[in-house]
Design a protein around this motif. Sequence first.
Motif, PDB file in Angstrom:
ATOM      1  N   ASN A 155      -4.350  -2.056  -9.538  1.00 18.68           N
ATOM      2  CA  ASN A 155      -3.405  -1.120  -8.882  1.00 18.68           C
ATOM      3  C   ASN A 155      -2.558  -0.184  -9.695  1.00 18.68           C
ATOM      4  O   ASN A 155      -2.294   1.414  -9.209  1.00 18.68           O
ATOM      5  CB  ASN A 155      -2.396  -1.919  -8.576  1.00 18.68           C
ATOM      6  CG  ASN A 155      -1.454  -0.793  -7.149  1.00 18.68           C
ATOM      7  OD1 ASN A 155       0.056  -0.965  -8.011  1.00 18.68           O
ATOM      8  ND2 ASN A 155      -1.369  -0.810  -6.542  1.00 18.68           N
ATOM      9  N   ASN A 190      -3.539   3.591  -8.591  1.00 11.51           N
ATOM     10  CA  ASN A 190      -1.982   4.306  -7.765  1.00 11.51           C
ATOM     11  C   ASN A 190      -1.655   5.797  -8.770  1.00 11.51           C
ATOM     12  O   ASN A 190      -1.673   6.911  -8.100  1.00 11.51           O
ATOM     13  CB  ASN A 190      -1.100   3.526  -8.429  1.00 11.51           C
ATOM     14  CG  ASN A 190       0.418   4.394  -8.611  1.00 11.51           C
ATOM     15  OD1 ASN A 190       1.200   4.227  -7.039  1.00 11.51           O
ATOM     16  ND2 ASN A 190       1.146   4.864  -9.390  1.00 11.51           N
ATOM     17  N   TYR A 195       0.892  -1.052   0.110  1.00 11.24           N
ATOM     18  CA  TYR A 195      -0.003   0.166  -0.119  1.00 11.24           C
ATOM     19  C   TYR A 195       0.700   1.610   0.103  1.00 11.24           C
ATOM     20  O   TYR A 195       1.379   1.263   1.182  1.00 11.24           O
ATOM     21  CB  TYR A 195      -1.330   0.293   0.921  1.00 11.24           C
ATOM     22  CG  TYR A 195      -1.666   0.735   0.733  1.00 11.24           C
ATOM     23  CD1 TYR A 195      -2.889   1.074   0.056  1.00 11.24           C
ATOM     24  CD2 TYR A 195      -1.727   2.714   1.907  1.00 11.24           C
ATOM     25  CE1 TYR A 195      -4.203   2.650   0.312  1.00 11.24           C
ATOM     26  CE2 TYR A 195      -2.929   3.273   2.048  1.00 11.24           C
ATOM     27  CZ  TYR A 195      -3.547   2.814   0.787  1.00 11.24           C
ATOM     28  OH  TYR A 195      -4.539   4.223   0.720  1.00 11.24           O
TER      29      TYR A 195
END
Length: 539
Positions: free
Chosen positions: A242, A246, A215
Amino acid sequence: MRRITKLAMVVASACAFTSLSTTSAVAQETALSSAVAPLKKTLADVEYRLPSHVAPTFQRIHLNIDPDVPTYTGTTTIDVTVKKTTHKVGFYQQDLTVSSARLVSGETIIPLSVSISDYDINWGQAQSEIAPGKYQLEINFEGKINTSSDGMYLSRFHLAGATVENKTWAIPLKLTYQSNGKIHNDVVFIDKQTTVLPQLAEADWVFPNDDATGYFRWSVESSQLNALLDNVDALNKREKKNLLYNYQALLNADEVGIDSVMKVLNSLAKDKDPAVIRAAVSVLEEFDYLVNDQNQDAYAALLNKTYMPLLTELTLSQGEQDSADVIRLRNQLYSLLGAYANSEALVEQSVDIAKQYLDDTTSVPSGIAGTAIEIATKNSNDGDQTKWFNTIIDAFKKAQLPNVKSTLVYSMHFEDKATVFKMLDLALTDEITPANTMYMVVRVARNLDDHSLLYEWLDENKDALIKKMPDYHVNRMPEFVSTTCSADNLQMAENFYGALSNKYKGMARGVEIMRDESKQCLRLKAAFQNDFDRYLSHQ
């Protein structure tokens, strides 16, 4: 120097120098907020932090660099306030040699004898006491140019415009990268401001979060992002999502532009996995606060070009073999395109589906039916709003299943005064339970870009509304009903709750949340509106 990843910033320093990799002269000015003098000692009598009684307010740095020379020199001037008498001033530096330092205040010059301590701290010692007051800390230094090609950089991100406490983390990374046609995996541990990774120097692309188990936020330079997207199928579903989330987070931290996020988003919209496409659509939906009268045609063009074909392929008919991801993707695409694609064909199809559902609520899945009703009522012709409203309410009263009732009543989208007031008046009747009363008001608020009609009705009916709602909903009413991304709407909310919030225990907290979330949205809008408009204009 390639910037492989940005993770968390080391920020306890007031004057933090590192070896540089630039090849041109640089002059920069930086506002500072951290301390430049020693704090208290540790239990081992080691001073490891800078204290607060010498506080910097501004820093100027000038570097003298010759590309043909492996060293450089520089000066920095830091405006500081000495809050109490001291004998020394501390500052951080790394990989630099300080040649001289002094404090200057008007005609007063205080030379400082500089010594190196632990934790990258330099101490400037004066021969006499340094009295409280405002000074300029002037430091001359020299250093060697860092020739390393790649590395990891700790940097803390936060929402654009937000003020946060400075912190540092130690972060384990599992890297996936492609070099010389082969995909490799390495595990590294980042606990310094810069960690050099020579193995990445020749990498075509880097994904520094294998299996998306970490994370943290990361960024790569544009060429590596393009190469990663060209080979995006080397990533699994978790990693693709992700990658998108992100870059969305980096945008909110004002670390990348809209074009970078849209590049990732549009690439993943072509994926074969409906869960990945759905993630892309979800992120795109969150840009709705940037869509306005000036750019809505360009935004509609983008949607019709890239996303309408996806809905056309899925169709609006739900099959027995459709997976949960397919069903959710269809509903999301339909809602997004119905709201912003300006498609007459989609509106006509929605009207037919809405009428079909009103005739037989078992004939259409509730997710599709609710969106169809919203599109049909939003695009209804002047004079037809009352007919639509009455037809929907008749079906609502006849319905027995709670999910059918919710689909009917909470999908209506009207913006004319008469029908808006009918929806709000309905919230005060026995047809709507106390637990659902606020959700009708929330629905109206979300339908309206301009909340003038909402607060006109609330001014007249607030007592009856609050009396009917549970106390918990009264407290959270400002947060759910009035959070906005419009300065005008926020001002109306402030005016409405100004005299009201003190009358009801807990409502003041709801107002505070509403205010904070609205102002954050306005900050993001100010930061990204031009970038979003510019991106759409080039599509």
